[in-house]
Enzyme design. Structure first.
Site, short mmCIF file in Angstrom:
data_model
loop_
_atom_site.label_atom_id
_atom_site.label_comp_id
_atom_site.label_asym_id
_atom_site.label_seq_id
_atom_site.Cartn_x
_atom_site.Cartn_y
_atom_site.Cartn_z
N GLU A 38 -26.10 -29.09 -96.20
CA GLU A 38 -27.25 -28.72 -97.01
C GLU A 38 -28.35 -28.32 -96.05
O GLU A 38 -28.65 -29.07 -95.11
CB GLU A 38 -27.74 -29.93 -97.80
CG GLU A 38 -26.89 -30.30 -98.97
CD GLU A 38 -27.42 -31.57 -99.61
OE1 GLU A 38 -28.53 -31.52 -100.18
OE2 GLU A 38 -26.75 -32.61 -99.51
N ARG A 67 -16.94 -41.44 -91.75
CA ARG A 67 -18.03 -40.77 -91.05
C ARG A 67 -18.36 -41.50 -89.76
O ARG A 67 -18.07 -42.69 -89.61
CB ARG A 67 -19.24 -40.61 -91.94
CG ARG A 67 -20.03 -41.87 -92.17
CD ARG A 67 -21.06 -41.66 -93.25
NE ARG A 67 -22.17 -40.85 -92.76
CZ ARG A 67 -23.08 -40.32 -93.58
NH1 ARG A 67 -22.97 -40.46 -94.89
NH2 ARG A 67 -24.08 -39.64 -93.09
N LYS A 106 -32.06 -38.45 -93.02
CA LYS A 106 -33.03 -37.36 -92.90
C LYS A 106 -34.42 -37.81 -93.32
O LYS A 106 -35.41 -37.49 -92.68
CB LYS A 106 -32.63 -36.23 -93.86
CG LYS A 106 -31.47 -35.41 -93.38
CD LYS A 106 -31.03 -34.44 -94.46
CE LYS A 106 -29.65 -33.91 -94.15
NZ LYS A 106 -29.04 -33.24 -95.28
C1 LIG Z 1 -25.01 -46.50 -89.63
O1 LIG Z 1 -24.70 -47.83 -89.31
C2 LIG Z 1 -25.75 -48.74 -89.56
C3 LIG Z 1 -25.25 -50.06 -89.09
O2 LIG Z 1 -25.13 -50.05 -87.70
C4 LIG Z 1 -26.11 -48.74 -91.03
O3 LIG Z 1 -27.19 -49.59 -91.27
C5 LIG Z 1 -26.49 -47.33 -91.44
O4 LIG Z 1 -26.72 -47.29 -92.82
C6 LIG Z 1 -25.37 -46.39 -91.09
N1 LIG Z 1 -25.80 -45.06 -91.39
C7 LIG Z 1 -25.03 -44.20 -92.03
C8 LIG Z 1 -25.62 -42.84 -92.23
O5 LIG Z 1 -23.91 -44.48 -92.38
#
Ligand SMILES: *[C@@H]1O[C@H](CO)[C@@H](O)[C@H](O)[C@H]1NC(C)=O
Ligand SMILES: *[C@@H]1O[C@H](CO)[C@@H](O)[C@H](O)[C@H]1NC(C)=O
Ligand SMILES: *[C@@H]1O[C@H](CO)[C@@H](O)[C@H](O)[C@H]1NC(C)=O
Ligand SMILES: *[C@@H]1O[C@H](CO)[C@@H](O)[C@H](O)[C@H]1NC(C)=O
Ligand SMILES: *[C@@H]1O[C@H](CO)[C@@H](O)[C@H](O)[C@H]1NC(C)=O
Ligand SMILES: *[C@@H]1O[C@H](CO)[C@@H](O)[C@H](O)[C@H]1NC(C)=O
Ligand SMILES: *[C@@H]1O[C@H](CO)[C@@H](O)[C@H](O)[C@H]1NC(C)=O
Length: 797
Positions: free
Chosen positions: A252, A477, A487
């Site tokens: 996006e 992911r 973002k």
């Molecule tokens: C990435 O990992 C952290 C934990 O280390 C978590 O709090 C966060 O939400 C995660 N972000 C995504 C975009 O998954």
């Protein structure tokens, strides 16, 4: 018993073994009986002989009544391995009679495990245990071989094949065994000199593309292999695409890409590339409110910077008309309705906050004509934003929330960056994404696991409209510790000036990482070596840094710099003494070239390399002590110091030990000559050193939220650093090779200090460089630290 020896030899035992066996009072008669049973007294295939031997040597008393049965199972080829025989003995043990089917099942008769299956399973196992294996290396091989052999699906596989496969994959993952794999004896305290030595992670020869041929990605269907609601859809599809793999990367355009997207880019472009296919870059621009030109530009720049070229660049908005026409069809099929419910009402109908019963709203069964009429009015702009939506009539009974009558269209009056005010109805992601995948004949729609539930609704919609159906496949992911990817949250830090911009090198946006000097190859290798599984992965940033170091170690020229200079005078050299010293750009790698620096009476060393108080475990410069200067023939010995009125050491007086017998120094430090005639030293106007932006590994969980977790010391600027004149050759060389446009691609290892890159704030006149006058061209030098030299070097430079 000696007469048995030739019989044993005939079934394949070695002379030696036959002799030993014949002497064994229990085994010899048993083996002779088994040979009788098998009627192979005149000899047999060695493979059968070995199995008979195994039976004779392991059969139990309770199994003995079924000896002939087991022998027959061996000679008829049912039991092919020792493992099966062991299971057979165990099975018949104590049984009055044998059910052949049950026996066969228990001993794996007829089970064939192909090398291919072994490979897949071993690949899966290694992926699941990759962190452990990478950390503990070959120490895990033994236990893991045992663990793999215990896998149900490999119960009857050939142990040798399993072992070889595991060995091969270990080799591919870890490279050959090296000093890390030598069993460690308890070592004494490591010497200080050792600690100071530059630590370099051994390069591991891994084919980075292997993830596309192995593991889960290798199991994806071939184009043409997925069933369609009408077979002719596939025929047409294949006619158009020629059976090519087609993927897409569909960001996006409402923010900058981050390291997680580097995985999406590698997976989508890489998978297509590995199969000779093509990849679309498709801007999913269905939300005019959040989109900005700068995001479009940055996204494609970043994709190209990572080394990928889209086959075509498209926009979801290219298909607004087609999407609209299909919406009409969906309505006519009775599969969509206009709905005047508010967001809260829709939420309540879907069971509300506590997942209660789901109910249809009053609009769900309105006549098709009425929906057509209202949808037309939506398009004509006769409703306010939020007053009405078009919803798909899906299945409220389905447990999957993606079936609860998703919204397909909404009214928005914000002009669209491409279609202006042509439309005031905009399709949603749920409606658009699958259909545009279909229009573009995508074969593999690869996305992250957040979209697992959307897979069913994706298929529902394309089938409902009877259009070509791609396959969606989800992978975990990529996320790294100690940073923020959202973002919205990055935007908040940018607007509050907590970071400089989206490309602040402390962020894990790709533009930020790029400006920090991280080479794109290091990012790609990082992503590829992590591999692709369906698990969500939060990777320790230290692993990312290690990858970056590994790449820079191989590619970045070395330069001696001192960030905090301390003057050294070699008192026994003449004032005008100058010796040319040739310094390799990379030790032991002639291909990287070399540069020449002057060596003179007055030098600068790093203040950190001098101590007034010497100690036994300290090997660098101290009063009375000899230390080596990198690339210089003889060591220097500190004979005196000069202090200023505050008691700070300002000059160290040394003797160049060029005509005394000297001991090889324990360590070498870096230095820069004071030689104005040669332009040395070169002043580094600013050296920017980064530390992690956040104090915790999971800033979101920090007390007071991520904004409260910012590390105030994450950026420090050092002024007054110095470099050798080698910087001129290296900058000239880099301009020659790259044109010098992307300053951050001038990357160095500052010897014993860290990896740095040229900052865009550097004042560099490219025309002058090209004319050969790099000294004049390089006016204001700003460098940024990309990564420390080794993991624990955090605060030291
Ligand atoms: C990435 O990992 C952290 C934990 O280390 C978590 O709090 C966060 O939400 C995660 N972000 C995504 C975009 O998954
Ligand atoms: C992936 O997830 C599965 C189940 O959620 C788990 O058993 C497995 O250990 C995970 N693998 C890795 C590499 O984390
Ligand atoms: C790593 O693997 C070894 C060998 O399989 C095992 O003994 C150990 O428990 C594993 N450690 C972790 C943290 O999983
Ligand atoms: C996709 O394939 C169809 C035939 O199935 C073809 O008509 C169409 O032009 C193709 N789309 C694109 C974007 O190439
Ligand atoms: C270097 O750091 C400064 C200060 O944070 C930043 O403005 C600049 O963009 C950085 N440059 C590079 C090339 O990373
Ligand atoms: C990340 O690595 C660092 C350094 O090796 C270690 O201290 C930290 O505990 C690791 N964090 C996680 C979540 O594994
Ligand atoms: C750069 O290129 C110019 C002209 O092609 C050449 O004269 C010069 O020696 C080169 N400089 C370096 C450092 O390779």
């Amino acid at each position: 018993m000696d007469e048995l020896i030739p019989v044993f030899v005939k079934i394949g035992l070695s002379e030696q073994k036959a002799k030993e066996t014949a002497k064994n009072k229990k085994l010899a008669p048993m083996l002779a009986t088994v040979i009788d049973d098998a009627q192979v007294g005149d000899g047999c295939d060695k493979d059968i002989g070995i199995l008979l031997y195994h039976l004779a040597s392991t059969i139990t008393k309770d199994a003995a009544p079924h000896r002939a049965y087991l022998v027959n199972k061996i000679t008829n080829g049912d039991l092919k391995s020792n493992d099966q025989i062991t299971a057979g003995i165990k099975f018949v043990d104590d049984l009055p009679s044998i059910d052949e089917k049950a026996f066969d099942e228990a001993t794996g008769v007829g089970v064939v495990v192909t090398a291919e299956q072994v490979k897949d399973l071993v690949t899966g196992f290694i992926n699941d245990n990759k962190d452990n294996i990478s950390a503990n290396r070959y120490k895990t091989l033994g236990p893991n071989l045992a663990a793999v052999r215990k896998l149900e699906a490999l119960r009857w596989a050939d142990g040798g094949v399993i072992k070889k496969e595991l060995d091969d994959q270990y080799l591919a993952l870890l490279g050959p065994r090296d000093e890390r794999d030598v069993p460690q004896k308890k070592k004494k305290e490591p010497k200080a000199a050792k600690k100071e030595a530059v630590q370099v992670e051994a390069a591991r020869p891994v084919d980075p593309m292997r993830m596309f041929y192995e593991g889960e990605l290798a199991r994806l269907h071939k184009p043409g292999g997925n069933k369609q609601i009408k077979p002719e859809l596939m025929d047409e599809h294949l006619k158009t695409t020629g059976g090519k793999v087609m993927t897409r990367f569909p960001p996006e355009p409402n923010g900058y890409l981050h390291i997680g997207h580097a995985k999406a880019i590698n997976v989508n472009f890489g998978y297509a590339k590995a199969h000779n296919g093509v990849t679309y870059l498709r801007y999913d621009d269905t939300n005019p409110e959040a989109e900005e030109e700068k995001y479009f530009t940055s996204i494609i720049d970043t994709v190209r910077w990572l080394g990928f070229e889209p086959w075509k660049v498209t926009y979801s908005s290219d298909y607004f008309q087609q999407l609209y026409e299909l919406a009409l069809q969906l309505i006519r099929k009775g599969l969509a309705y206009t709905c005047q419910c508010t967001g809260e009402e829709i939420h309540a109908h879907r069971g509300g906050d506590d997942g209660g019963a789901r109910t249809a709203c009053v609009h769900r069964d309105r006549p098709v004509e009425e929906t057509l009429d209202q949808f037309e009015k939506m398009k004509q702009g006769r409703y306010k934003e939020g007053e009405v939506t078009l919803r798909m009539k899906m299945d409220l009974e389905n447990g999957n929330p993606q079936f609860w009558d998703l919204i397909a269209y909404r009214v928005l009056y914000t002009p669209h960056h491409r279609t202006g005010s042509d439309w005031c109805i905009y399709p949603t992601y749920d409606y658009t994404h699958c259909l545009v995948d279909s229009f573009e004949n995508i074969t593999h729609s690869l996305c992250t696991t957040e979209f697992i539930q959307s897979r069913e609704s994706y298929y529902w919609l394309v089938d409902a409209l009877e259009v070509y159906k791609p396959v969606q496949w989800e992978y975990g992911r990529l996320n790294v510790t100690g940073t923020i990817m959202s973002k919205r949250k990055i935007l908040k830090m940018v607007t509050n000036k907590l970071v400089n911009d989206w490309d602040d090198p402390r962020l894990f946006t790709l533009v930020g990482i790029r400006r920090r000097g991280v080479p794109p190859e290091a990012i790609n290798n990082f992503v590829l070596e992590l591999g692709v599984t369906t698990n969500k992965t939060v990777i320790n940033t230290t692993r990312f840094d290690a990858k970056v170091r590994e790449h820079l170690d191989n590619t970045a020229p070395r330069l001696m710099t001192v960030l905090e200079p301390l003057k050294v005078v070699l008192k026994n050299l003449a004032d005008d003494f100058v010796e040319d010293i040739v310094v390799p750009n990379k030790p032991r790698d002639a291909a990287m070239g070399e540069h020449t620096v002057p060596f003179t009476k007055v030098l600068y060393i790093d203040r950190a390399d001098f101590r007034e108080q010497d100690s036994k475990d300290y090997y660098r410069m101290a009063p009375g002590k000899s230390v080596g200067l990198l690339h210089v023939k003889h060591p220097v010995r500190c004979v005196d110091i000069e202090k200023d009125s505050q008691g700070n050491v300002v000059t160290v007086i040394c003797e160049y030990e060029n005509d005394v017998a000297f001991k090889k120094p324990k360590t070498y430090i870096h230095w820069i000559a004071d030689c104005p005639a040669r332009g040395s030293p070169v002043k580094l106007d600013e050296v920017r050193v980064y530390e992690p932006l956040f104090k915790h590994e999971n800033p979101e969980k920090a007390e007071g939220g991520y904004l409260n977790d910012l590390n105030e010391l994450s950026l420090s600027v050092v002024k007054g650093g110095l470099a050798t004149v080698g910087i001129y050759d290296q900058v000239a060389d880099w301009v020659n090779k790259t044109g010098g446009k992307d300053k951050e691609s001038m990357r160095w290892q500052f010897v014993r200090t860290g990896y740095f890159c040229l900052d865009k704030d550097t004042d560099l006149d490219l025309d002058l460089v090209k004319k050969g006058n790099v000294k004049e061209a390089l006016r204001h030098i700003v460098v940024n630290r990309t990564v420390t030299l080794k993991e624990d070097a955090g605060k030291s430079s």
